[in-house]
Design a protein around this motif. Structure first.
Motif, PDB file in Angstrom:
ATOM      1  N   LYS A 173       1.045  -0.961  -0.227  1.00  0.00           N
ATOM      2  CA  LYS A 173       0.178   0.071   0.081  1.00  0.00           C
ATOM      3  C   LYS A 173       1.359   1.415  -0.338  1.00  0.00           C
ATOM      4  O   LYS A 173       0.476   1.994  -0.750  1.00  0.00           O
ATOM      5  N   GLN A 174       2.559   1.175   0.583  1.00  0.00           N
ATOM      6  CA  GLN A 174       3.214   2.006   0.658  1.00  0.00           C
ATOM      7  C   GLN A 174       3.638   2.024  -0.886  1.00  0.00           C
ATOM      8  O   GLN A 174       4.483   3.977  -0.703  1.00  0.00           O
ATOM      9  N   VAL A 175       3.588   1.781  -1.174  1.00  0.00           N
ATOM     10  CA  VAL A 175       4.914   1.613  -3.183  1.00  0.00           C
ATOM     11  C   VAL A 175       4.177   2.784  -3.416  1.00  0.00           C
ATOM     12  O   VAL A 175       4.464   3.989  -4.824  1.00  0.00           O
ATOM     13  N   ALA A 176       2.728   2.608  -3.970  1.00  0.00           N
ATOM     14  CA  ALA A 176       1.895   3.669  -4.780  1.00  0.00           C
ATOM     15  C   ALA A 176       2.172   5.201  -4.574  1.00  0.00           C
ATOM     16  O   ALA A 176       0.784   5.692  -4.031  1.00  0.00           O
ATOM     17  N   GLN A 177       3.594   5.908  -4.456  1.00  0.00           N
ATOM     18  CA  GLN A 177       3.830   7.252  -4.004  1.00  0.00           C
ATOM     19  C   GLN A 177       3.375   7.850  -5.515  1.00  0.00           C
ATOM     20  O   GLN A 177       4.247   7.521  -6.186  1.00  0.00           O
ATOM     21  N   ALA A 234     -16.834   4.571 -12.588  1.00  0.00           N
ATOM     22  CA  ALA A 234     -17.103   2.885 -11.709  1.00  0.00           C
ATOM     23  C   ALA A 234     -16.567   2.246 -12.566  1.00  0.00           C
ATOM     24  O   ALA A 234     -16.519   2.577 -14.086  1.00  0.00           O
ATOM     25  N   SER A 235     -15.719   2.131 -11.752  1.00  0.00           N
ATOM     26  CA  SER A 235     -14.683   0.900 -12.628  1.00  0.00           C
ATOM     27  C   SER A 235     -15.296  -0.203 -13.224  1.00  0.00           C
ATOM     28  O   SER A 235     -15.048  -0.993 -13.770  1.00  0.00           O
ATOM     29  N   SER A 236     -16.631  -0.373 -13.073  1.00  0.00           N
ATOM     30  CA  SER A 236     -17.919  -1.830 -13.406  1.00  0.00           C
ATOM     31  C   SER A 236     -17.490  -0.727 -14.744  1.00  0.00           C
ATOM     32  O   SER A 236     -17.947  -1.769 -15.849  1.00  0.00           O
ATOM     33  N   LEU A 247      -9.317   8.917  -6.838  1.00  0.00           N
ATOM     34  CA  LEU A 247      -9.324   7.294  -7.028  1.00  0.00           C
ATOM     35  C   LEU A 247      -8.349   6.728  -7.411  1.00  0.00           C
ATOM     36  O   LEU A 247      -8.125   5.280  -7.239  1.00  0.00           O
ATOM     37  N   ARG A 248      -7.313   7.139  -6.764  1.00  0.00           N
ATOM     38  CA  ARG A 248      -5.731   6.691  -6.879  1.00  0.00           C
ATOM     39  C   ARG A 248      -5.460   5.387  -5.965  1.00  0.00           C
ATOM     40  O   ARG A 248      -4.445   4.647  -6.063  1.00  0.00           O
ATOM     41  N   TYR A 249      -6.284   5.975  -4.889  1.00  0.00           N
ATOM     42  CA  TYR A 249      -6.171   4.990  -3.998  1.00  0.00           C
ATOM     43  C   TYR A 249      -6.964   3.783  -4.169  1.00  0.00           C
ATOM     44  O   TYR A 249      -6.946   2.428  -3.289  1.00  0.00           O
ATOM     45  N   HIS A 250      -8.114   3.214  -5.079  1.00  0.00           N
ATOM     46  CA  HIS A 250      -9.022   2.527  -5.377  1.00  0.00           C
ATOM     47  C   HIS A 250      -8.375   1.709  -5.803  1.00  0.00           C
ATOM     48  O   HIS A 250      -7.040   1.257  -6.096  1.00  0.00           O
ATOM     49  N   LEU A 251      -8.816   0.220  -5.128  1.00  0.00           N
ATOM     50  CA  LEU A 251      -8.220  -1.159  -5.706  1.00  0.00           C
ATOM     51  C   LEU A 251      -8.048  -1.512  -6.759  1.00  0.00           C
ATOM     52  O   LEU A 251      -7.106  -2.071  -7.162  1.00  0.00           O
ATOM     53  N   PHE A 252      -8.759  -0.916  -7.594  1.00  0.00           N
ATOM     54  CA  PHE A 252      -8.873  -1.489  -8.559  1.00  0.00           C
ATOM     55  C   PHE A 252      -8.299  -0.197 -10.117  1.00  0.00           C
ATOM     56  O   PHE A 252      -8.030   0.032 -11.097  1.00  0.00           O
ATOM     57  N   ILE A 253      -7.311   0.447  -9.334  1.00  0.00           N
ATOM     58  CA  ILE A 253      -6.451   1.303 -10.176  1.00  0.00           C
ATOM     59  C   ILE A 253      -5.684   1.357 -11.388  1.00  0.00           C
ATOM     60  O   ILE A 253      -5.533   1.798 -12.149  1.00  0.00           O
ATOM     61  N   TRP A 254      -5.284   0.113 -10.644  1.00  0.00           N
ATOM     62  CA  TRP A 254      -3.992  -0.739 -11.576  1.00  0.00           C
ATOM     63  C   TRP A 254      -4.587  -1.383 -12.950  1.00  0.00           C
ATOM     64  O   TRP A 254      -3.896  -1.220 -13.916  1.00  0.00           O
ATOM     65  N   SER A 255      -5.749  -2.324 -12.751  1.00  0.00           N
ATOM     66  CA  SER A 255      -6.040  -2.728 -13.283  1.00  0.00           C
ATOM     67  C   SER A 255      -7.416  -2.024 -14.172  1.00  0.00           C
ATOM     68  O   SER A 255      -7.610  -2.649 -15.528  1.00  0.00           O
TER      69      SER A 255
END
Length: 866
Positions: free
Chosen positions: A305-309, A447-449, A822-830
């Motif tokens: 969680k800390q890596v995403a700076q 919305a991610s969906s 939403l940069r800390y959202h669960l699906f931000i990278w996917s």
């Protein structure tokens, strides 16, 4: 090799990998004096230069190469396996990955390639065993078989499906004890765990930034003391990394668990030195082992969680520029859509105002403060000061221009009402639908969906648009009879007035009446046929869109379901695919050639024949007279044969366009040139599309023809409405091709059509054009249509260009704000980041299209002549 999580931007960085300066397993091995040999993908050589005592790298980006890279790796094996002058041997095979990109996972080439890899693994394993049996190796050898990614149903990767992210990891060594009984279910581990495990196995320090955990089954054969020691080393490294990144690390649950496990480990050591009973030691050891594993799991999760700076300063600078451009477009909306189509950007007064210099000075001061006070320099601080000052001046200039435009609006509130074409007319149901659809799509991006299944949004919008157009057609042909009656009454009255005048006594009035009646009868018949064709056109378009939806499943939730495209691409249906491809190419010629000159028609026919020959050469389709199933060639000659005709047609069209622009020839020359360019781009798309996707191109041309003949021209839609329809259909056809907001759906094979090696610029251009062919072709068709409609207002081109730019600016600006939030959202990278990458590329394409629009607009040259 680092054990750390990569950033999403690494997708771009991988195209030209820089030197990896981060601590890694390779660096630790080199520092410890390990001799490393590498053969395979030259990306390793770029990442770790001067780390290998011997290497042979081959470019990995030439996807059509199935054998040469692998042969280049294998040819060193016999020699290097006999040698004793190396400690680590890295082999990176690429053939299977390339086969997936070009032919997909169901290709008949996959089986032989896997058998080839099996033989290579057998050779390596037997060689290592023989060395151990002969006493040549003092320690057991380890063979690791792994993959950096999997493969989707289309043969690509970069998405989040199980087929792409779940890959096998195999450890083979004589140090492991053989297990009897039935096989266990394989354990699921993270890719980041590999670097830490190999470091422990090689007796090396774990990389400083590694957040991975030791894979326990690898060390299960060791004694309890060694297992606990290895886990303590892993936990100590993670706790040190946590201390360096988290100020309040002592309150972190993972750190607390590690301290508890460390204390229990100390108790176990004391009992071990006191030589207590083995049963007590074993039970306590299992307890400590469990505590360590729990602590490692929590520590790794906290560090992930800390890596995403995020570089918020650079992000805010970019967002500010984008919002300023959007706000400027919105302020220019009344004048840009007026009859004069003016897009005025006052530069002289804002650039030489005191406010501009004050804002610029303030921004430069903020930039200096941020870049000198920050602990780690951001991207915007790392670029040259000259570029930074230029960006600050751009922000200041845009701000002053916006303030100047606002001042003019407030000073003269009546000016937009006089110039605006929109304010003078009431909004129709179609206008309301267009506005609601645009705003609805923008809101759905939060919305991610909805992003994963964005194709459903566009399919719904174009289907609704077709129904709204059907209503407009019914109103045009059935609800306007009263106006038609008034028009006929006026016509008869004018004829009566003509009879009563005595200026032309020799005119045969009965003959005029006869001719008028005949003309009215033929006009009524023609209008009757046009009416029923017009009524049927929206339903034909709906049928075409429904067929296209069945061709390619896309998105995430239903992408795995079988579709007509999968059925066609299977090896059992090559004959059906060949017939469909041939029919599609013939239809493309019929639909395109009507606007071309005779020379271009011949070039188009030969080019389409070359496309079929190219696909037959690489084995996608078959010729009727082809006897064997072997490929005729690699298709390079056939593809280049088509490129000659593509360039020829585009060159002919460009010559006509330039002649009309430079020497002010008639508008017909420019229109002909534009349609020639469009035809050349259609031929290029047909070459790059896979055979099962050729119907997408056919339906694209067919729908454009139907809407031109039966909807836009008869119903007299204005340029803004037509532009929005083009934009919507362009977005829908992006997904009809099988694309999605996942990187996995990018057809990499299109970038290598006609190339015999990797050439970066052509490969990027061809891949981008093939991916965005739908929006691009619809945008160019819009330009050609507005240019060819001589009855339209001279401002139509300006209206189309402005609306097209505004249509894409709104979702991009809003989406950037949403992604930042939403940069800390669960699906931000996917989910969110891949969509942002697509939008960024789409911005470049939109900008190029708008520049082309502007270059084709003759209004400025006409003003100079006047």
């Amino acid at each position: 090799m680092t054990g750390s999580l990569p950033g999403f931007i690494d997708i771009i960085m991988n195209l030209n990998s820089p030197v990896l300066l981060e601590d890694s397993l390779i660096w630790q091995a080199k520092t410890a004096g390990k001799r490393i040999i590498f053969y395979g993908d030259d990306t390793w050589v770029k990442l770790f230069p001067k780390y290998f005592v011997e290497y042979d790298g081959t470019t990995s980006f030439f996807a059509p190469d199935f054998t040469e890279v692998d042969i280049n790796v294998t040819r060193h094996l016999d020699t290097v396996l006999k040698r004793e002058d190396w400690d680590i041997l890295i082999l990176h095979y690429l053939g299977l990955d390339h086969i997936g990109h070009i032919s997909g996972p169901n290709s008949p080439l996959v089986g032989p390639k896997l058998q080839e890899m099996d033989k290579i693994l057998k050779k390596i394993h037997l060689s290592l065993l023989s060395k151990l049996q002969e006493g040549e190796a003092s320690l057991p050898n380890l063979l690791v078989v792994c993959s950096d990614h999997g493969m989707s149903e289309t043969g690509s990767h970069g998405g989040s499906s199980e087929e792409e992210v779940h890959t096998p990891l195999l450890f083979v060594s004589s140090a492991f004890t053989k297990r009897s009984g039935s096989l266990k279910q394989p354990e699921l581990v993270q890719q980041i765990d590999l670097a830490a495990t190999l470091a422990i196995g090689l007796g090396l320090p774990i990389s400083r930034n590694s957040i991975g955990n030791l894979i326990l089954p690898v060390i299960e054969g060791k004694t309890m003391r060694e297992q606990l020691r290895f886990l303590h080393l892993n936990g100590f490294q993670l706790s040190q990394l946590l201390q360096a990144n988290v100020p309040a690390y002592e309150k972190d649950p993972g750190f607390e668990h590690f301290k508890v496990a460390e204390k229990s480990h100390g108790n176990w050591i004391r009992l071990y030195l006191e030589e207590n009973s083995s049963e007590v030691l074993l039970n306590l050891g299992k307890k400590v082992l469990k505590q360590y594993l729990e602590a490692l799991k929590i520590l790794s999760s906290s560090l992930s969680k800390q890596v995403a700076q995020y570089d918020m300063y650079s992000m805010m600078v970019g967002t500010t520029i984008i919002l300023e451009v959007l706000f400027l477009l919105l302020l220019s909306l009344p004048k840009a859509l007026s009859s004069r189509a003016e897009f005025e950007v006052p530069l002289s007064s804002p650039l030489f105002s005191l406010l501009f210099y004050l804002i610029c000075l303030m921004l430069c001061t903020v930039h200096v403060i941020v870049c000198t006070s920050a602990e780690s320099l951001c991207y915007f601080c790392s670029i040259s000061w000259l570029i930074s000052v230029g960006v600050m001046m751009l922000i200041s200039a845009l701000m002053c221009i916006i303030l100047s435009a606002l001042g003019k609006i407030f000073m003269n509130n009546k000016l937009p009402a006089k110039n605006s074409a929109v304010s003078n007319s009431s909004w129709s149901e179609l206008d309301v639908l267009i506005l609601a659809g645009t705003l609805g799509h923008v809101l759905s991006l939060g919305a991610s969906s909805f992003i994963e299944e964005e194709h459903q949004t566009w399919y719904f919008l174009i289907n609704t648009l077709c129904l709204a157009v059907c209503q407009e057609i019914c109103r045009h042909y059935f609800l306007l009879k009263e106006s038609d009656f008034q028009f006929s009454t006026v016509l008869k009255q004018s004829v009566e007035d003509f009879k009563e005048t005595g200026h032309f006594k020799q005119v045969d009035v009965p003959a005029c009446d006869s001719k008028l009646n005949k003309f009215a009868t033929s006009a009524e018949l023609r209008k009757g046929s046009e009416k029923w064709i017009g009524l049927a056109s929206p339903w034909i378009i709906l049928i075409c869109c429904r067929l296209l939806r069945s061709l390619n499943q896309t998105g995430v939730q239903w992408a795995h379901r079988p579709d007509f495209g999968h059925w066609l691409t299977s090896s059992e249906h090559k004959d059906e695919l060949s017939l469909l491809a041939a029919i599609s190419l013939v239809m493309i010629f019929i639909l395109v050639q009507r606007r071309c000159s005779l020379v271009s028609k011949i070039a188009m026919a030969l080019g389409l024949l070359g496309i079929y020959s190219y696909r037959a050469a690489i084995g996608n389709v078959v010729f009727p007279w082809q006897q064997s199933n072997k490929d005729v060639s690699k298709g390079i000659i056939e593809a280049r044969f088509v490129y000659v005709f593509v360039l020829g047609i585009i060159f002919t069209g460009t010559k006509d366009v330039l002649r009309s622009q430079v020497i002010s020839a008639d508008s017909k020359t420019k229109v002909t040139g534009l349609w020639e360019i469009y035809s050349g781009l259609v031929l290029l798309a047909a070459l790059l599309f896979r055979p099962h996707n050729l119907p997408v191109l056919v339906f694209c041309l067919l729908i454009q023809l139907i809407m031109t003949r039966c909807i836009w021209t008869p119903l007299k839609f204005d340029a803004a409405q037509i532009t929005i329809m083009h934009y919507w259909f362009g977005q829908a056809f992006f997904y009809f091709q099988g694309n999605s907001n996942s990187i996995a759906t990018v057809d990499v094979s299109a970038g290598f059509v006609g190339l015999d090696n990797y050439v970066e610029i052509p490969a990027i251009f061809l891949t981008t054009f093939a991916t965005f062919a739908g929006p691009f072709l619809w945008a160019i068709h819009l330009l050609c249509y507005l240019s060819s409609e001589g009855s339209r207002h001279s401002a139509a081109m300006g209206h189309g260009c402005f609306c097209y730019a505004l249509l894409h600016s709104i979702p991009v600006a809003v989406y950037i704000i949403l992604v930042t939030g939403l940069r800390y959202h669960l699906f931000i990278w996917s989910v969110f980041s891949p969509k942002l990458l697509y939008e960024g590329m789409h911005v470049f394409i939109t900008a190029a299209i708008c520049v082309f629009f502007t270059a084709m607009d003759q209004k400025q040259s006409q003003k100079i002549q006047d």
